[in-house]
Design an enzyme around this catalytic site. Structure first.
Site, mmCIF file in Angstrom:
data_model
loop_
_atom_site.group_PDB
_atom_site.id
_atom_site.type_symbol
_atom_site.label_atom_id
_atom_site.label_comp_id
_atom_site.label_asym_id
_atom_site.label_seq_id
_atom_site.Cartn_x
_atom_site.Cartn_y
_atom_site.Cartn_z
ATOM 1 C CE LYS A 98 9.078 11.148 5.412
ATOM 2 N NZ LYS A 98 8.130 11.654 4.410
ATOM 3 C CB CYS A 101 -5.721 3.896 9.794
ATOM 4 S SG CYS A 101 -5.932 4.846 11.296
ATOM 5 C CD GLU A 129 -5.553 0.267 4.352
ATOM 6 O OE1 GLU A 129 -4.382 0.120 3.990
ATOM 7 O OE2 GLU A 129 -5.882 0.938 5.346
ATOM 8 C CD GLU A 139 -0.408 2.617 15.838
ATOM 9 O OE1 GLU A 139 -1.231 1.881 15.253
ATOM 10 O OE2 GLU A 139 -0.271 2.622 17.074
HETATM 11 P P1 NAD Z 1 2.932 5.422 3.120
HETATM 12 O O1 NAD Z 1 3.417 4.213 3.842
HETATM 13 O O2 NAD Z 1 3.071 5.473 1.647
HETATM 14 O O3 NAD Z 1 3.694 6.726 3.654
HETATM 15 C C1 NAD Z 1 3.712 7.075 5.016
HETATM 16 C C2 NAD Z 1 4.928 7.932 5.302
HETATM 17 O O4 NAD Z 1 6.111 7.147 5.108
HETATM 18 C C3 NAD Z 1 5.088 9.141 4.382
HETATM 19 O O5 NAD Z 1 5.572 10.224 5.156
HETATM 20 C C4 NAD Z 1 6.129 8.677 3.388
HETATM 21 O O6 NAD Z 1 6.861 9.719 2.806
HETATM 22 C C5 NAD Z 1 7.024 7.823 4.278
HETATM 23 N N1 NAD Z 1 7.822 6.808 3.573
HETATM 24 C C6 NAD Z 1 7.618 6.281 2.343
HETATM 25 N N2 NAD Z 1 8.548 5.331 2.087
HETATM 26 C C7 NAD Z 1 9.353 5.255 3.174
HETATM 27 C C8 NAD Z 1 10.475 4.446 3.532
HETATM 28 N N3 NAD Z 1 10.947 3.513 2.702
HETATM 29 N N4 NAD Z 1 11.033 4.619 4.735
HETATM 30 C C9 NAD Z 1 10.536 5.534 5.603
HETATM 31 N N5 NAD Z 1 9.475 6.332 5.335
HETATM 32 C C10 NAD Z 1 8.890 6.195 4.129
HETATM 33 O O7 NAD Z 1 1.418 5.603 3.598
HETATM 34 P P2 NAD Z 1 0.364 6.659 3.082
HETATM 35 O O8 NAD Z 1 -0.081 6.259 1.717
HETATM 36 O O9 NAD Z 1 0.906 8.028 3.319
HETATM 37 O O10 NAD Z 1 -0.837 6.408 4.120
HETATM 38 C C11 NAD Z 1 -1.846 5.481 3.927
HETATM 39 C C12 NAD Z 1 -1.613 4.243 4.763
HETATM 40 O O11 NAD Z 1 -1.390 4.597 6.114
HETATM 41 C C13 NAD Z 1 -2.819 3.314 4.789
HETATM 42 O O12 NAD Z 1 -2.407 1.970 4.650
HETATM 43 C C14 NAD Z 1 -3.419 3.533 6.165
HETATM 44 O O13 NAD Z 1 -4.208 2.472 6.660
HETATM 45 C C15 NAD Z 1 -2.200 3.789 6.962
HETATM 46 N N6 NAD Z 1 -2.528 4.505 8.190
HETATM 47 C C16 NAD Z 1 -2.435 3.844 9.374
HETATM 48 C C17 NAD Z 1 -2.783 4.487 10.548
HETATM 49 C C18 NAD Z 1 -2.686 3.785 11.885
HETATM 50 O O14 NAD Z 1 -2.697 4.456 12.887
HETATM 51 N N7 NAD Z 1 -2.576 2.473 11.932
HETATM 52 C C19 NAD Z 1 -3.221 5.818 10.503
HETATM 53 C C20 NAD Z 1 -3.317 6.460 9.278
HETATM 54 C C21 NAD Z 1 -2.951 5.797 8.117
#
Ligand code: NAD
Length: 476
Positions: A173, A280, A377, A246
């Site tokens: 997804k 990230c 962040e 992650e």
């Molecule tokens: P997000 O948590 O809003 O969304 C990530 C994914 O989760 C999306 O596909 C979203 O649709 C889905 N999602 C949203 N709510 C959900 C729920 N309740 N249950 C299951 N899935 C759900 O994150 P974002 O805004 O897309 O990404 C930015 C964040 O991701 C930043 O905090 C960044 O640091 C982090 N990030 C971490 C890594 C890593 O490897 N540690 C890599 C890239 C980004």
């Protein structure tokens, strides 16, 4: 609605195209127009995707390891063969430059091939006349892979490649902000992987929670924010799914006094502002020894002035827009907070009104440790630089807070840098470089930055469960 892309985007379920019964708009962050529509997966369509993955699992997990390695290579070939249209799509929906989009797609292909070379270990626990005991690593079943919007395709390599190699099937997804390139990837893979082995579904905010609580999914491999990570873990608890999380980071960079300022300025600039800081593992706060604070600050600001921000598909643009309105508003809010508190804004600052989520690289001069821009962040192009005199003080400040994803130390004295690195609370610490990841090297976060890891043998094992088989010879 006029779509920039003539073709309809479909999900991939059981190897077949599946249209939406309803649709979500996908916005171009460079001009805020609707770029295209993506299917909004219904509960019944998710059921079909999970059922297809479950049905495909026995045959896929029974294939020879070498066969699965071969399929990963074929996937990489198919992706590279389609790189031109795919990179245009990715650049537009994600707000990337065409070069960055190309690099990300090549990275996905590289990851598929690199992960395919990993071997699952087998441990012989006992080999005696009485008994032979061996522990192997069996696939888990159906993996739900949930990815964020910053590297829509790049993140897939970390999940899809090891999940498939280990013998699992997948329901993938993308983020609702960036589903298009992933849907196209699903199309490309229809001819490469057997039906049901890779299913791609897209949708709105309900789809992720449906997946995390779905009893037919055995593991969730999630990348995203810490706030969502907590919800994923709670959602997975009911069915006792395994999770790899992650999550967010607030990576410190510590710069010692003996650096070469121009070299470090350029590397740190891109380590902090590459893809507008929506990384990230971006350097998100920089602690600089007082002896080099002023020259490094000036060099970073001078570098910022040379970089062109604009629509990523335009020539000479190095930084595109922020990817979505919520992230844009959040970054503006942080800049406003700096201005309201009187923290000096060296370059960039609040943008003029206009279409597109553009923010120029913004550098904040020595805000206090309690400033929001230091503690939170930002995930955007706003970087706080902080002065230190005593390395103990810098280490304490770097370790403050809940995150523990990455960190970097910059010094000509490798021993001194190593001594600092060992004391930093981060899953990865780089010395004199930043953000270097490979398929062979394990990567993961400490503290609120995650649970488990990706890549390397540990990342592959995370898609398996140990199974010990003991053989006692002779007739029972
Ligand atoms: P997000 O948590 O809003 O969304 C990530 C994914 O989760 C999306 O596909 C979203 O649709 C889905 N999602 C949203 N709510 C959900 C729920 N309740 N249950 C299951 N899935 C759900 O994150 P974002 O805004 O897309 O990404 C930015 C964040 O991701 C930043 O905090 C960044 O640091 C982090 N990030 C971490 C890594 C890593 O490897 N540690 C890599 C890239 C980004």
């Amino acid at each position: 609605m006029t779509s920039t892309f003539a073709a309809e985007f479909t999900m991939t379920i059981d190897g077949l195209p599946v249209a939406g019964t309803s649709w979500i708009d996908v916005t171009n962050p460079a001009d805020e127009t609707v770029l295209a529509q993506a299917p909004d997966c219904s509960p019944e369509q998710l059921e079909a995707a999970v059922a297809a993955a479950r049905t495909a699992f026995p045959a896929w997990s029974a294939t020879e390891y070498t066969e699965r390695q071969k399929v990963l290579h074929e996937m990489a070939d198919a992706i590279e063969a389609d790189i031109e249209p795919l990179r245009r799509l990715l650049a537009r929906e994600a707000g990337k430059t065409l070069d960055d989009a190309r690099g990300e797609i090549l990275g996905l292909a590289y990851w598929l091939r690199g992960i395919s070379e990993l071997r699952l270990p087998e441990t012989v626990n006992e080999d005696s006349p009485e008994r032979r005991s061996v522990t192997r690593h069996a696939p888990l079943g159906v993996v739900g892979a949930i990815v964020p919007w910053n590297y829509p395709l790049g993140q897939i390599g970390f999940k899809l490649a090891p999940a498939l190699l280990a013998g699992n099937t997948v329901v993938l997804k993308p983020s609702p902000f960036t589903p298009l390139a992933t849907l196209r990837l699903g199309e490309l893979l229809r001819g490469v992987v057997p039906p049901g082995v890779v299913n791609v579904v897209s949708g709105g905010d309900s789809l992720g929670p449906w997946m995390t609580s779905h009893p037919g999914i055995d593991k969730i491999s999630f990348t995203g924010s810490t706030v969502t990570g907590r919800k994923v873990m709670a959602g997975a608890a009911g069915s006792l799914k395994r999770v790899t999380l992650e999550l967010g980071g607030n990576d410190p960079a510590i710069v010692l006094a003996d650096i070469d300022v121009p070299t470090v300025a350029e590397k740190l600039f891109w380590g902090a502002f590459g893809h507008n800081g929506q990384v990230c593992l971006a350097a998100k706060r920089v602690y600089i020894h007082s002896d080099v604070y002023e020259p490094l600050k000036r060099a970073l600001a001078a570098h910022a002035a040379t970089v062109r921000t604009g629509n990523g598909v335009t020539e000479d643009v190095r930084l595109g827009p922020l990817q979505n309105r919520a992230q844009y508003e959040r970054v503006l809010d942080l800049i406003r907070d700096c201005e309201d508190h009187g923290y000096p804004v060296l370059t960039g600052g609040l943008p003029a009104d206009g279409k597109g989520y553009f923010v120029r690289p913004t550098i904040i001069d020595n805000p206090p440790e309690h400033a929001r821009i230091v503690r939170e962040e930002q995930f955007g192009p706003v970087l706080p630089l902080m002065r230190f005199d005593d390395i103990e003080d810098a280490i304490t400040r770097a370790n403050a807070g809940d995150f523990g994803l990455g960190a970097s130390v910059w010094s000509a004295d490798t021993d001194a840098a190593l001594a600092v690195a060992r004391r930093l609370e981060a899953g990865t610490v780089w010395i004199n470089e930043i953000q270097h990841l490979t398929p062979q090297v394990t990567f993961g976060g400490l503290k609120a930055s995650g649970i488990g890891s990706e890549n390397g043998i540990e990342g592959l094992l995370a898609f398996t469960a140990p199974q010990t088989i003991t053989v006692t010879p002779g007739r029972p």
